[in-house]
Enzyme design. Structure first.
Site, PDB file in Angstrom:
ATOM      1  CE1 TYR A  60      -9.152  34.144 -23.517  1.00  0.00           C
ATOM      2  CE2 TYR A  60      -8.483  32.918 -26.003  1.00  0.00           C
ATOM      3  CZ  TYR A  60      -9.286  33.149 -24.545  1.00  0.00           C
ATOM      4  OH  TYR A  60      -8.214  31.527 -23.262  1.00  0.00           O
ATOM      5  CG  PHE A 220      -0.052  30.550 -19.460  1.00  0.00           C
ATOM      6  CD1 PHE A 220      -0.560  31.742 -20.452  1.00  0.00           C
ATOM      7  CD2 PHE A 220      -0.785  31.407 -18.153  1.00  0.00           C
ATOM      8  CE1 PHE A 220      -1.302  32.779 -20.427  1.00  0.00           C
ATOM      9  CE2 PHE A 220      -2.228  32.472 -17.706  1.00  0.00           C
ATOM     10  CZ  PHE A 220      -1.844  32.931 -18.866  1.00  0.00           C
ATOM     11  N   GLY A 224       5.320  30.983 -19.527  1.00  0.00           N
ATOM     12  CA  GLY A 224       5.411  30.360 -18.741  1.00  0.00           C
ATOM     13  C   GLY A 224       4.930  31.765 -17.717  1.00  0.00           C
ATOM     14  CB  THR A 232       8.709  33.508 -19.698  1.00  0.00           C
ATOM     15  OG1 THR A 232      10.160  33.632 -18.636  1.00  0.00           O
ATOM     16  CG2 THR A 232       9.323  32.205 -20.007  1.00  0.00           C
TER      17      THR A 232
END
Ligand SMILES: NC(=O)c1ccc[n+]([C@@H]2O[C@H](COP(=O)([O-])OP(=O)(O)OC[C@H]3O[C@@H](n4cnc5c(N)ncnc54)[C@H](OP(=O)(O)O)[C@@H]3O)[C@@H](O)[C@H]2O)c1
Length: 297
Positions: A60, A220, A224, A232
């Site tokens: 990351y 997520f 999403g 989202t």
């Protein structure tokens, strides 16, 4: 925002021999903003609010919190965590993942050999400044028929025996992978992509994890279908209506919904934004009725 905002509101889970608040934090987004101090502030605030489970990875890195490393000085999530939080609070559990890796020569790659996995574990130890990693997930790429985890998981079990890792987990897997791994070494968590409107094929797998005492950790949950992109904006009418009824945001309802899927479900929402962090922690206290859950599902 509630006055007594705390990550403890959603209760705790026993991850191996660690007790953690179910509402945790995902570190993938903290490298997105070039303002290093902001990332440090978010991490401090998370811990201040009672977050004691942080998910991370050695790969990351900036920019964008995504996998590729671009121009300019690189910000690694692990190094930001170390800078912000070391010496670490005694109850802080840091979960990292191996499998995917990134180096200047090969770019983004998948570790397949025991030596590559060991090198990734050692990189995490160095970046985080730890002698033992609390939890390491083997993160795989699914390729049905050719994606056995046995060899790679055995390699990690050897590193666990050698004292480099306390507990093991798996990520991006199916039930047959869990079946394969459990006879090799205990699995404390499964981290899969799962949300109200994505990857609902895990509806059947999620309770099996609970029956086996394995934490199910969705990623997520807010993003999403936008995945690495952003949160989202594609919310159902039910999400919008229930968010308005509770006086919270759609993102908080998405997160609260995951926490209602079982006591073994942990949340690791990712953000580099202090206001979003507080909203996410507050989502741990949102109680959904059976009617609302039915409507959302
Ligand atoms: N095992 C794996 O393969 C894997 C893959 C991906 C991620 N992960 C882990 O899972 C964690 C969670 O995944 P994620 O961070 O990609 O996705 P996420 O938590 O579902 O959503 C993060 C996105 O939503 C935004 N956001 C967060 N809280 C918000 C809020 N309250 N209101 C509005 N927007 C909000 C973030 O932007 P802002 O920064 O602007 O808030 C970011 O764009 C990661 O941080 C990482 O630790 C694991």
């Amino acid at each position: 925002m509630p006055e007594n905002l705390s990550a403890a509101a959603a209760g705790t889970w026993k991850l191996g021999d660690f007790t953690i608040n179910r509402l945790g934090f995902g570190a993938m987004r903290i490298t997105a903003n070039p303002d290093r101090d902001l990332a440090i502030r978010v991490l401090h605030r998370a811990v201040e609010l009672g977050v004691n489970h942080i998910d991370t990875a050695a790969f990351y890195a900036s920019p964008g919190g995504t996998l590729q490393v671009g121009e300019g000085p690189v910000r690694y999530a692990n190094e930001l965590i170390r800078e912000a939080l070391s010496p670490y609070p005694e109850d802080l559990v840091i979960t990292t993942k191996v499998g995917p890796g990134s180096d200047p020569e090969r770019g983004f790659y998948q570790a397949t050999t025991a030596a590559e996995l060991r090198a990734q574990v050692e990189l995490n130890l160095r970046q985080l400044g730890k002698e033992t990693l609390d939890v390491v997930n083997l993160r795989i790429i699914k390729k049905p028929g050719e994606d056995s985890v046995a060899e790679r998981f055995s390699a990690l079990a050897e590193l666990q025996d050698a004292g480099l890792i306390r507990h093991l987990g798996l990520s991006n897997i199916r039930l047959d992978h869990l079946d394969e791994a459990q006879p090799i070494a205990p699995v404390v968590c499964v981290q899969n992509s799962y949300a109200l409107d994505t990857h609902r094929e895990d509806d059947a797998f999620l309770p099996v994890c609970g029956e086996r005492g394995v934490a199910y950790v969705p990623f997520f949950a807010i993003a999403g279908s936008a995945r690495e992109g952003a949160a989202t904006a594609d919310h159902s009418d039910a999400v919008r209506r229930i968010a308005a009824a509770h006086g919270v945001t759609e993102q908080q309802i998405r997160l609260a919904w995951t926490l209602h899927q079982g006591a073994h479900v942990l949340a690791i929402p990712g953000t580099g934004n202090p206001a979003h962090l507080e909203e996410n922690v507050a989502a741990g206290a949102v109680e959904l009725t059976p009617e609302e859950l039915a409507e959302l599902s």
